[in-house]
Design a protein around this motif. Structure first.
Motif, mmCIF file in Angstrom:
data_model
loop_
_atom_site.group_PDB
_atom_site.id
_atom_site.type_symbol
_atom_site.label_atom_id
_atom_site.label_comp_id
_atom_site.label_asym_id
_atom_site.label_seq_id
_atom_site.Cartn_x
_atom_site.Cartn_y
_atom_site.Cartn_z
ATOM 1 N N SER A 40 0.857 -1.188 0.000
ATOM 2 C CA SER A 40 0.000 0.000 0.000
ATOM 3 C C SER A 40 0.886 1.229 0.000
ATOM 4 C CB SER A 40 -0.899 -0.013 1.247
ATOM 5 O OG SER A 40 -0.109 -0.128 2.408
ATOM 6 N N GLY A 41 1.423 1.517 -1.151
ATOM 7 C CA GLY A 41 2.464 2.534 -1.252
ATOM 8 C C GLY A 41 1.967 3.958 -1.257
ATOM 9 N N GLY A 42 0.730 4.174 -0.927
ATOM 10 C CA GLY A 42 0.239 5.546 -0.914
ATOM 11 C C GLY A 42 -0.031 6.053 -2.326
ATOM 12 N N ASP A 43 -0.623 7.204 -2.402
ATOM 13 C CA ASP A 43 -0.912 7.791 -3.701
ATOM 14 C C ASP A 43 0.375 8.237 -4.374
ATOM 15 O OD1 ASP A 43 -3.608 7.449 -3.268
ATOM 16 O OD2 ASP A 43 -3.834 9.410 -2.309
ATOM 17 N N THR A 44 0.394 8.095 -5.683
ATOM 18 C CA THR A 44 1.526 8.608 -6.440
ATOM 19 C C THR A 44 1.357 10.108 -6.627
ATOM 20 O OG1 THR A 44 0.413 8.182 -8.544
ATOM 21 C CG2 THR A 44 1.809 6.421 -7.659
ATOM 22 N N ASP A 45 2.463 10.777 -6.826
ATOM 23 C CA ASP A 45 2.437 12.224 -7.020
ATOM 24 C C ASP A 45 3.303 12.577 -8.219
ATOM 25 O OD1 ASP A 45 2.759 15.007 -6.918
ATOM 26 O OD2 ASP A 45 2.456 15.036 -4.751
ATOM 27 N N PRO A 46 2.678 12.782 -9.373
ATOM 28 C CA PRO A 46 3.451 13.073 -10.590
ATOM 29 C C PRO A 46 4.352 14.302 -10.446
ATOM 30 C CG PRO A 46 1.160 12.591 -11.125
ATOM 31 C CD PRO A 46 1.236 12.705 -9.635
ATOM 32 N N ALA A 47 3.931 15.273 -9.648
ATOM 33 C CA ALA A 47 4.731 16.490 -9.487
ATOM 34 C C ALA A 47 6.061 16.180 -8.798
ATOM 35 C CB ALA A 47 3.950 17.535 -8.698
ATOM 36 N N TYR B 90 12.074 15.212 -9.388
ATOM 37 C CA TYR B 90 13.319 14.455 -9.257
ATOM 38 C C TYR B 90 13.838 13.961 -10.609
ATOM 39 C CZ TYR B 90 13.043 14.750 -4.213
ATOM 40 O OH TYR B 90 13.027 15.219 -2.917
ATOM 41 N N GLN B 91 12.939 13.737 -11.538
ATOM 42 C CA GLN B 91 13.394 13.383 -12.887
ATOM 43 C C GLN B 91 14.151 14.552 -13.520
ATOM 44 O OE1 GLN B 91 9.632 12.241 -14.607
ATOM 45 N NE2 GLN B 91 9.923 10.070 -14.126
ATOM 46 N N GLN B 92 13.638 15.756 -13.297
ATOM 47 C CA GLN B 92 14.327 16.937 -13.809
ATOM 48 C C GLN B 92 15.652 17.157 -13.083
ATOM 49 O OE1 GLN B 92 11.545 20.181 -13.540
ATOM 50 N NE2 GLN B 92 10.315 19.487 -15.290
ATOM 51 N N MET B 93 15.673 16.871 -11.788
ATOM 52 C CA MET B 93 16.925 16.980 -11.042
ATOM 53 C C MET B 93 17.979 16.019 -11.610
ATOM 54 S SD MET B 93 17.751 16.191 -7.003
ATOM 55 C CE MET B 93 16.836 17.587 -6.354
ATOM 56 N N ALA B 94 17.544 14.806 -11.921
ATOM 57 C CA ALA B 94 18.470 13.822 -12.489
ATOM 58 C C ALA B 94 18.994 14.290 -13.842
ATOM 59 C CB ALA B 94 17.775 12.474 -12.626
ATOM 60 N N SER C 285 19.294 17.383 -14.926
ATOM 61 C CA SER C 285 20.131 18.583 -14.855
ATOM 62 C C SER C 285 21.364 18.411 -13.970
ATOM 63 C CB SER C 285 19.309 19.777 -14.355
ATOM 64 O OG SER C 285 18.807 19.519 -13.043
ATOM 65 N N GLN C 286 21.238 17.603 -12.892
ATOM 66 C CA GLN C 286 22.335 17.474 -11.932
ATOM 67 C C GLN C 286 22.938 16.072 -11.847
ATOM 68 O OE1 GLN C 286 21.287 19.232 -8.054
ATOM 69 N NE2 GLN C 286 19.547 20.235 -9.047
ATOM 70 N N GLY C 287 22.279 15.116 -12.470
ATOM 71 C CA GLY C 287 22.788 13.755 -12.443
ATOM 72 C C GLY C 287 22.086 12.880 -11.413
ATOM 73 N N ASN C 288 22.187 11.558 -11.622
ATOM 74 C CA ASN C 288 21.524 10.611 -10.731
ATOM 75 C C ASN C 288 22.037 10.692 -9.296
ATOM 76 O OD1 ASN C 288 20.271 9.797 -13.046
ATOM 77 N ND2 ASN C 288 21.145 7.740 -13.101
ATOM 78 N N GLU C 289 23.310 11.043 -9.140
ATOM 79 C CA GLU C 289 23.892 11.111 -7.803
ATOM 80 C C GLU C 289 23.184 12.153 -6.932
ATOM 81 O OE1 GLU C 289 26.007 9.359 -6.219
ATOM 82 O OE2 GLU C 289 27.012 8.129 -7.733
ATOM 83 N N ALA C 290 22.770 13.265 -7.561
ATOM 84 C CA ALA C 290 22.087 14.316 -6.799
ATOM 85 C C ALA C 290 20.764 13.800 -6.232
ATOM 86 C CB ALA C 290 21.849 15.532 -7.686
ATOM 87 N N VAL C 291 20.050 13.014 -7.040
ATOM 88 C CA VAL C 291 18.783 12.447 -6.572
ATOM 89 C C VAL C 291 19.052 11.424 -5.471
ATOM 90 C CG1 VAL C 291 16.671 11.248 -7.268
ATOM 91 C CG2 VAL C 291 17.785 12.824 -8.855
ATOM 92 N N HIS C 292 20.098 10.647 -5.670
ATOM 93 C CA HIS C 292 20.461 9.646 -4.663
ATOM 94 C C HIS C 292 20.844 10.315 -3.340
ATOM 95 C CE1 HIS C 292 22.846 6.227 -2.956
ATOM 96 N NE2 HIS C 292 21.833 5.533 -3.470
ATOM 97 N N ASP C 293 21.540 11.443 -3.418
ATOM 98 C CA ASP C 293 21.894 12.199 -2.216
ATOM 99 C C ASP C 293 20.647 12.703 -1.495
ATOM 100 O OD1 ASP C 293 24.572 11.776 -2.633
ATOM 101 O OD2 ASP C 293 24.934 13.724 -3.572
ATOM 102 N N ALA C 294 19.644 13.119 -2.295
ATOM 103 C CA ALA C 294 18.386 13.580 -1.695
ATOM 104 C C ALA C 294 17.699 12.449 -0.946
ATOM 105 C CB ALA C 294 17.462 14.143 -2.775
#
Length: 312
Positions: free
Chosen positions: A115-122, A127-131, A133-142
């Protein structure tokens, strides 16, 4: 019949598929695939999918059920695999579950509700935009900042699951581990008899991986990858499949086949390490660790003896 499964696990290139097929054939039962890439149509050679001839000998389920690029979740897998297992058990057959995706196998045994809760496209888009522009590592750090346990478990390049863990945290206020624990049954739905297959020596495993990659290339992997790339189907989760993404630079004329092949072998070795790390968490696995030159008949004998000792 009691809810029972025979589970064959182990790292890639360890011989899981052959052992699963032999056990299923001897027991006149069928195989449920627990592989997150073999479910995609057209991805045959690179995923080491059982051939049509092998499937004629022993029925396999959950292969070729989605087009590459189509989303597919753990919850969807559990729903399909559970229904399949119940159908086989109703026929008096104990299903054999085999595949390299440990998360899928564990989820089926537990039959989590996820029951993973509602998804949130926003949030997902952020985070897709962060990846991008800044790379996957930035998202992983978040993710590491809010859920270090998931960050430790997930590779930065496993972007889809990294973002999913962040999405769960932001929509529910809980880490994905806590959420899954809350949705887990008090007891697993299935009694699983787990056989782990792996060479005793890491060097033997790596040699098997080297041979498998060479065999895939000789068997037409380049043509398969080129066909998927040309039709635009190599997207989403399928685009992360080892065996395809490494060859794209060669197919696009940006790198040599030698370099891409070396990277493919390296990524496959790394994947095998991650699989072994995942499986090491489970004390319930009965390991069959074999030496180079061990006869397959001996492994089949030991597997059968273990199952008989369990009363199966």
């Amino acid at each position: 019949m009691e809810n029972q499964l025979i589970c064959i696990c182990g790292p890639t290139a360890s011989g899981k598929s052959a052992l699963a097929a032999a056990l299923a054939k001897a027991r006149q039962t069928e195989i449920i695939s627990a592989d997150s890439m073999q479910l995609y149509r057209g991805m045959d050679i690179g995923t080491a999918k059982p051939t049509e001839a092998e499937r004629m000998e022993v029925p396999h389920h959950l292969l070729d059920i989605r087009e590459p690029g189509e989303p597919f979740s753990v919850a969807q897998f559990v729903a399909l695999a559970d229904a399949c297992a119940q159908s086989l058990l109703a026929q008096g057959k104990i299903p054999v579950v085999a595949g390299g995706t440990g998360l899928y196998m564990d989820a089926l045994i537990e039959c989590n509700t996820f029951s993973g809760g509602d998804t949130d496209p926003a949030i997902r888009e952020h985070y897709q935009q962060m990846a991008a522009s800044q790379g996957n590592e930035a998202v992983h750090d978040a993710l590491r900042a809010v859920d270090p346990e998931s960050a430790e478990r997930l590779h930065p390049n496993n972007l889809k699951r990294v973002i999913r863990a962040l999405e769960v945290f932001h929509t529910t206020g809980m880490t994905i581990g806590v959420l899954n624990a809350r949705s887990r049954r008090a007891e697993p739905k299935y009694r699983a008899y787990k056989l782990g297959l792996c060479p005793a020596s890491r060097s033997v495993l790596y040699e098997r991986i080297e041979r498998r990659v060479e065999q895939m290339l000789c068997g037409g992997l380049l043509d398969e990858a080129a066909a998927l790339l040309s039709t635009g189907k190599l997207t989403g989760t399928a685009a992360q499949a080892i065996g395809y993404k490494e060859l794209i630079p060669f197919l696009e004329g940006r790198d040599s086949l030698e370099n891409c092949t070396a990277l493919l072998k390296q990524h496959t070795r790394n994947y095998a390490k991650r699989q072994l790390t995942w499986l090491a968490r489970d004390p319930g696995i009965h390991w069959l660790r074999y030496e180079e030159g061990t006869e397959f008949a001996a492994l089949l004998h030991d597997s059968t003896a273990f199952l008989h000792a369990c009363g199966v």
